[in-house]
Design a protein around this motif. Structure first.
Motif, PDB file in Angstrom:
ATOM      1  N   LEU A  38       0.821  -1.214   0.000  1.00  0.00           N
ATOM      2  CA  LEU A  38       0.000   0.000   0.000  1.00  0.00           C
ATOM      3  C   LEU A  38       0.856   1.265   0.000  1.00  0.00           C
ATOM      4  O   LEU A  38       0.328   2.372  -0.014  1.00  0.00           O
ATOM      5  N   GLY A  39       2.170   1.090   0.048  1.00  0.00           N
ATOM      6  CA  GLY A  39       3.072   2.241   0.077  1.00  0.00           C
ATOM      7  C   GLY A  39       3.185   2.863   1.451  1.00  0.00           C
ATOM      8  O   GLY A  39       3.494   4.041   1.584  1.00  0.00           O
ATOM      9  N   VAL A  40       2.930   2.056   2.500  1.00  0.00           N
ATOM     10  CA  VAL A  40       2.972   2.543   3.883  1.00  0.00           C
ATOM     11  C   VAL A  40       4.127   1.861   4.599  1.00  0.00           C
ATOM     12  O   VAL A  40       4.236   0.631   4.582  1.00  0.00           O
ATOM     13  N   ALA A  41       5.004   2.649   5.204  1.00  0.00           N
ATOM     14  CA  ALA A  41       6.191   2.124   5.891  1.00  0.00           C
ATOM     15  C   ALA A  41       5.878   1.784   7.341  1.00  0.00           C
ATOM     16  O   ALA A  41       6.429   2.366   8.269  1.00  0.00           O
ATOM     17  N   LEU A  42       4.966   0.862   7.547  1.00  0.00           N
ATOM     18  CA  LEU A  42       4.644   0.362   8.885  1.00  0.00           C
ATOM     19  C   LEU A  42       4.851  -1.147   8.862  1.00  0.00           C
ATOM     20  O   LEU A  42       4.036  -1.888   8.323  1.00  0.00           O
ATOM     21  N   ALA A  43       5.961  -1.583   9.426  1.00  0.00           N
ATOM     22  CA  ALA A  43       6.272  -3.004   9.510  1.00  0.00           C
ATOM     23  C   ALA A  43       7.015  -3.239  10.823  1.00  0.00           C
ATOM     24  O   ALA A  43       8.232  -3.413  10.843  1.00  0.00           O
ATOM     25  N   PRO A  44       6.296  -3.239  11.942  1.00  0.00           N
ATOM     26  CA  PRO A  44       6.966  -3.354  13.238  1.00  0.00           C
ATOM     27  C   PRO A  44       7.554  -4.745  13.470  1.00  0.00           C
ATOM     28  O   PRO A  44       7.063  -5.734  12.940  1.00  0.00           O
ATOM     29  N   GLU A  45       8.606  -4.775  14.258  1.00  0.00           N
ATOM     30  CA  GLU A  45       9.188  -6.051  14.677  1.00  0.00           C
ATOM     31  C   GLU A  45       8.444  -6.514  15.926  1.00  0.00           C
ATOM     32  O   GLU A  45       8.055  -5.706  16.766  1.00  0.00           O
ATOM     33  N   TRP A  46       8.261  -7.822  16.052  1.00  0.00           N
ATOM     34  CA  TRP A  46       7.566  -8.394  17.201  1.00  0.00           C
ATOM     35  C   TRP A  46       8.559  -8.478  18.354  1.00  0.00           C
ATOM     36  O   TRP A  46       9.368  -9.404  18.431  1.00  0.00           O
ATOM     37  N   LYS A 100       6.506  12.316  12.231  1.00  0.00           N
ATOM     38  CA  LYS A 100       6.158  11.805  10.902  1.00  0.00           C
ATOM     39  C   LYS A 100       5.064  12.640  10.247  1.00  0.00           C
ATOM     40  O   LYS A 100       4.465  12.224   9.269  1.00  0.00           O
ATOM     41  N   GLY A 101       4.801  13.816  10.787  1.00  0.00           N
ATOM     42  CA  GLY A 101       3.806  14.721  10.218  1.00  0.00           C
ATOM     43  C   GLY A 101       2.397  14.329  10.619  1.00  0.00           C
ATOM     44  O   GLY A 101       2.148  13.237  11.116  1.00  0.00           O
ATOM     45  N   TYR A 102       1.480  15.273  10.417  1.00  0.00           N
ATOM     46  CA  TYR A 102       0.077  14.983  10.710  1.00  0.00           C
ATOM     47  C   TYR A 102      -0.395  13.833   9.847  1.00  0.00           C
ATOM     48  O   TYR A 102      -0.035  13.717   8.675  1.00  0.00           O
ATOM     49  N   PHE A 103      -1.181  12.978  10.434  1.00  0.00           N
ATOM     50  CA  PHE A 103      -1.706  11.778   9.784  1.00  0.00           C
ATOM     51  C   PHE A 103      -0.611  10.765   9.462  1.00  0.00           C
ATOM     52  O   PHE A 103      -0.881   9.752   8.845  1.00  0.00           O
ATOM     53  N   GLY A 104       0.638  11.020   9.819  1.00  0.00           N
ATOM     54  CA  GLY A 104       1.729  10.113   9.525  1.00  0.00           C
ATOM     55  C   GLY A 104       2.018   9.990   8.042  1.00  0.00           C
ATOM     56  O   GLY A 104       2.506   8.964   7.574  1.00  0.00           O
ATOM     57  N   LEU A 105       1.737  11.053   7.312  1.00  0.00           N
ATOM     58  CA  LEU A 105       1.866  10.996   5.858  1.00  0.00           C
ATOM     59  C   LEU A 105       3.299  10.784   5.373  1.00  0.00           C
ATOM     60  O   LEU A 105       3.496  10.382   4.227  1.00  0.00           O
ATOM     61  N   GLU A 106       4.283  11.041   6.240  1.00  0.00           N
ATOM     62  CA  GLU A 106       5.660  10.752   5.848  1.00  0.00           C
ATOM     63  C   GLU A 106       5.911   9.250   5.739  1.00  0.00           C
ATOM     64  O   GLU A 106       6.893   8.821   5.152  1.00  0.00           O
ATOM     65  N   GLY A 108       3.671   7.300   4.302  1.00  0.00           N
ATOM     66  CA  GLY A 108       2.939   6.887   3.108  1.00  0.00           C
ATOM     67  C   GLY A 108       1.577   7.554   3.071  1.00  0.00           C
ATOM     68  O   GLY A 108       0.998   7.863   4.117  1.00  0.00           O
ATOM     69  N   ASN A 109       1.064   7.767   1.877  1.00  0.00           N
ATOM     70  CA  ASN A 109      -0.210   8.482   1.732  1.00  0.00           C
ATOM     71  C   ASN A 109      -1.402   7.732   2.297  1.00  0.00           C
ATOM     72  O   ASN A 109      -2.398   8.340   2.661  1.00  0.00           O
ATOM     73  N   LEU A 110      -1.329   6.411   2.362  1.00  0.00           N
ATOM     74  CA  LEU A 110      -2.452   5.623   2.879  1.00  0.00           C
ATOM     75  C   LEU A 110      -2.313   5.290   4.365  1.00  0.00           C
ATOM     76  O   LEU A 110      -3.075   4.480   4.886  1.00  0.00           O
ATOM     77  N   THR A 111      -1.360   5.920   5.034  1.00  0.00           N
ATOM     78  CA  THR A 111      -1.163   5.662   6.462  1.00  0.00           C
ATOM     79  C   THR A 111      -2.438   5.889   7.280  1.00  0.00           C
ATOM     80  O   THR A 111      -2.767   5.047   8.121  1.00  0.00           O
ATOM     81  N   PRO A 112      -3.200   6.973   7.053  1.00  0.00           N
ATOM     82  CA  PRO A 112      -4.429   7.143   7.846  1.00  0.00           C
ATOM     83  C   PRO A 112      -5.424   5.988   7.663  1.00  0.00           C
ATOM     84  O   PRO A 112      -6.082   5.577   8.618  1.00  0.00           O
ATOM     85  N   VAL A 113      -5.502   5.445   6.467  1.00  0.00           N
ATOM     86  CA  VAL A 113      -6.412   4.327   6.208  1.00  0.00           C
ATOM     87  C   VAL A 113      -5.941   3.091   6.958  1.00  0.00           C
ATOM     88  O   VAL A 113      -6.750   2.371   7.569  1.00  0.00           O
ATOM     89  N   VAL A 114      -4.640   2.840   6.936  1.00  0.00           N
ATOM     90  CA  VAL A 114      -4.088   1.681   7.647  1.00  0.00           C
ATOM     91  C   VAL A 114      -4.311   1.832   9.150  1.00  0.00           C
ATOM     92  O   VAL A 114      -4.722   0.882   9.824  1.00  0.00           O
ATOM     93  N   VAL A 115      -4.064   3.018   9.685  1.00  0.00           N
ATOM     94  CA  VAL A 115      -4.269   3.258  11.115  1.00  0.00           C
ATOM     95  C   VAL A 115      -5.736   3.071  11.480  1.00  0.00           C
ATOM     96  O   VAL A 115      -6.057   2.448  12.500  1.00  0.00           O
TER      97      VAL A 115
END
Length: 145
Positions: A38-46, A100-106, A108-115
Motif C-alpha cells: 500500500l506504500g505505507v512504511a509500517l512493519a513493526p518487529e515483534w 512523521k507529520g500529521y496523519f503520519g503521511l511521511e 505513506g499516503n495511505l497511512t491514515p487508512v491503515v491506522v
C-alpha cells in the motif's frame, strides 16, 4: 445495578484483548508486505517492549467502553470507540512523538487508512470480548445461579 469496578475490569481486559488482536494484525500486515504494497512504511518487529506498550495502552483505551453504547452491535461499537485511539495516533503520536507529520503521511499516503483499519481491529476485538463477557446481555446465566 452492576458493580462498577467489575465492569471497569472487564472493559480493561477487553481493551488488552483488542490490543493483542490489533498487534498480531499489524505485525502480520508488515511481515507479509501488505502495508508495503500500500506504500505505507509500517512493519513493526515483534518485540516484548513493542507488544507490552500496546497491551497497556489497549487496556487504558478499553475504559472508553464503559458507557454501554450500542451493546448489541460489536461491529459498530468497536468502530465508534476505535476512533479515539485513531485520532490520538494521527494528530498527536505521529506529528509530536514520532515526527512523521500529521496523519503520519511521511510513512505513506495511505497511512491514515491503515491506522483506521488497524485500530478498528482493536475495537472489534475488544467489543467482541465485551459481547461475550457481558452477563446482563445473557440474562439466562442469572437463572442458573
Amino acid at each position: 445495578m452492576r458493580n462498577l469496578f467489575a465492569w471497569a475490569s472487564i472493559c480493561v481486559t477487553a481493551g488488552v484483548f483488542g490490543a493483542l488482536a490489533n498487534s498480531v494484525f499489524l505485525w502480520m500486515a508488515g511481515a507479509n508486505g501488505w502495508t508495503a504494497a500500500l506504500g505505507v512504511a509500517l512493519a513493526p518487529e515483534w518485540t516484548r517492549p513493542w507488544l507490552y506498550q500496546r497491551l497497556i495502552w489497549g487496556g487504558i483505551w478499553g475504559l472508553a467502553f464503559m458507557p454501554r453504547l450500542m451493546p448489541n452491535s460489536f461491529f459498530w461499537r468497536g468502530v465508534l470507540v476505535s476512533l479515539g485511539p485513531t485520532v490520538v495516533q494521527l494528530f498527536i503520536v505521529f506529528p509530536s512523538q514520532l515526527e512523521k507529520g500529521y496523519f503520519g503521511l511521511e510513512l505513506g499516503n495511505l497511512t491514515p487508512v491503515v491506522v483506521l483499519l488497524v485500530n478498528a481491529v482493536w475495537g472489534w476485538g475488544a467489543a467482541l470480548w465485551l459481547l461475550m463477557a457481558d452477563e446482563e446481555r445473557h440474562m439466562y446465566s442469572r437463572r442458573l445461579r
